[in-house]
Design an enzyme around this catalytic site. Sequence first.
Site, short mmCIF file in Angstrom:
data_model
loop_
_atom_site.label_atom_id
_atom_site.label_comp_id
_atom_site.label_asym_id
_atom_site.label_seq_id
_atom_site.Cartn_x
_atom_site.Cartn_y
_atom_site.Cartn_z
N ARG A 57 0.83 -1.21 0.00
CA ARG A 57 0.00 0.00 0.00
C ARG A 57 0.86 1.26 0.00
O ARG A 57 0.48 2.24 -0.60
CB ARG A 57 -0.99 0.04 1.16
CG ARG A 57 -1.77 1.37 1.21
CD ARG A 57 -3.12 1.30 1.88
NE ARG A 57 -3.13 0.50 3.07
CZ ARG A 57 -2.59 0.87 4.24
NH1 ARG A 57 -2.00 2.03 4.37
NH2 ARG A 57 -2.63 0.04 5.27
N TYR A 110 -10.26 19.66 -16.01
CA TYR A 110 -10.84 18.34 -16.23
C TYR A 110 -12.11 18.25 -15.35
O TYR A 110 -12.10 18.68 -14.18
CB TYR A 110 -9.82 17.28 -15.83
CG TYR A 110 -10.23 15.87 -16.09
CD1 TYR A 110 -10.40 15.40 -17.38
CD2 TYR A 110 -10.45 14.98 -15.04
CE1 TYR A 110 -10.77 14.09 -17.63
CE2 TYR A 110 -10.81 13.66 -15.27
CZ TYR A 110 -10.97 13.24 -16.56
OH TYR A 110 -11.33 11.94 -16.80
N ASP A 182 -1.40 20.33 -13.37
CA ASP A 182 -1.80 19.11 -14.06
C ASP A 182 -1.26 19.22 -15.49
O ASP A 182 -1.74 20.01 -16.29
CB ASP A 182 -3.33 18.96 -14.06
CG ASP A 182 -3.79 17.65 -14.72
OD1 ASP A 182 -3.05 17.12 -15.57
OD2 ASP A 182 -4.91 17.18 -14.40
C1 PLP Z 1 -7.89 11.95 -17.54
C2 PLP Z 1 -7.46 13.14 -16.80
C3 PLP Z 1 -7.44 13.16 -15.40
C4 PLP Z 1 -7.94 12.00 -14.55
O1 PLP Z 1 -7.17 10.84 -14.76
P1 PLP Z 1 -7.75 9.35 -14.50
O2 PLP Z 1 -6.52 8.52 -14.69
O3 PLP Z 1 -8.81 9.11 -15.52
O4 PLP Z 1 -8.27 9.31 -13.12
C5 PLP Z 1 -6.95 14.29 -14.76
N1 PLP Z 1 -6.53 15.36 -15.46
C6 PLP Z 1 -6.55 15.39 -16.81
C7 PLP Z 1 -6.07 16.61 -17.53
C8 PLP Z 1 -7.01 14.28 -17.54
O5 PLP Z 1 -7.03 14.33 -18.87
#
Ligand code: PLP
Length: 285
Positions: A57, A110, A182
Site C-alpha cells: 500500500r 478536467y 496538471d
Molecule cells: C484523464 C485526466 C485526469 C484523470 O485521470 P484518470 O486517470 O482518468 O483518473 C486528470 N486530469 C486530466 C487533464 C485528464 O485528462
Amino acid sequence: MTERRFDTLAVHAGEEPDPATGALDPPVVLSSAFAFADAEDAAGRFEGTRSGPIYTRWRNPSVEALERKIAALEGAESCVALASGMAAVHAALTAFPAAGDHVVAGGSLYAETARLLRGHLARFGLETSFVDTTDPSAVEAAMTPRTRVVYVETPANPTLAITDIAEVARIAHEHGARLVVDSTFATPYHQRPLALGADLAVHSATKALGGHGDAIGGVVSGAWADVECVREEGVRTCGAPLAPLSAMLIARGVRTLALRMERASASALALAERLAGDPRVERGL
Ligand SMILES: *Cc1c(COP(=O)(O)O)cnc(C)c1O
C-alpha cells in the site's frame, strides 16, 4: 555522471537489472507484504532509517521503478504513483491545506477535478476561487492570506487553454502558496512544470504516459519532502496506491513516449494546417 537524453531516460531510467536473478527486464513484484531480515531490520524500515519495502500500500519495488522513471523525465527529486489520475489530483490538492484554507484554481479544468473542488473538498471546508489562469493578474487578484494552493491545468482538457507556469509560480510563491500543475496533456516530453517553478507536477498516467489504454494510474512529482507528504496523504492513509501490474504496463508504455509524442505532434500539426487552409472551417474559440 553522463547526461542522458530524454529518449534514453524514457527507456532506461528507474530500471535496474534485478539483483536476485540478473533479469534485465525487472520482474513484477505482486507481493502485498515483505519479509524482514530480523526485528532490527523491521524497526529500521518502519522508522525510515533503512530502505526496503514493508507493505505494497505504501511502497512496492515495481511501483518504485515507475516512480524513478517519471522523476527522471520530470527532472524531479521524487515521484509518487497512485491508483488513478484523480487519486493523484486529490492527493496533491489535499496534502497541504486544511479546512478553512483557500485554493485558486483554473476556470478550465478536467470535469472531475472541478467536481472534486466544488463538491467534495468544499464539503470539508476547503474553499476554491475559479479564475481564468491564462491571465496571471486574475490569479494575483484572487489570492488571499488563506490561499495554500494554486492549481492549474495547462494545456487544459479539453479547451487547451495555456497558462504561463513561471508567472503563476511567482505569484503563488509571493503569497506563500504552492503551485500544482496538471501537465497530463503535455507530458514531460513537451513540458516540465518543475523547471518553470511549479512545486508539484501531476499526470493522469492513464493517458499519453501509459499510452496503450490498458492501465489506469496517476503520478505526482516534486521535491522529496513534498512528495512524501502526498504519499502519506494519498497512498498510505487514503489507500490509493498504483497496482504493481499497472506500474509495469505504464513503465513499458513510457519507454516509447518520445516516439509517440513526436508522431502525435506531427499528425496534429498536419491536421491543423489542413483545417486552417479549408474555407469551410471557421475558428470556433
Ligand atoms: C484523464 C485526466 C485526469 C484523470 O485521470 P484518470 O486517470 O482518468 O483518473 C486528470 N486530469 C486530466 C487533464 C485528464 O485528462
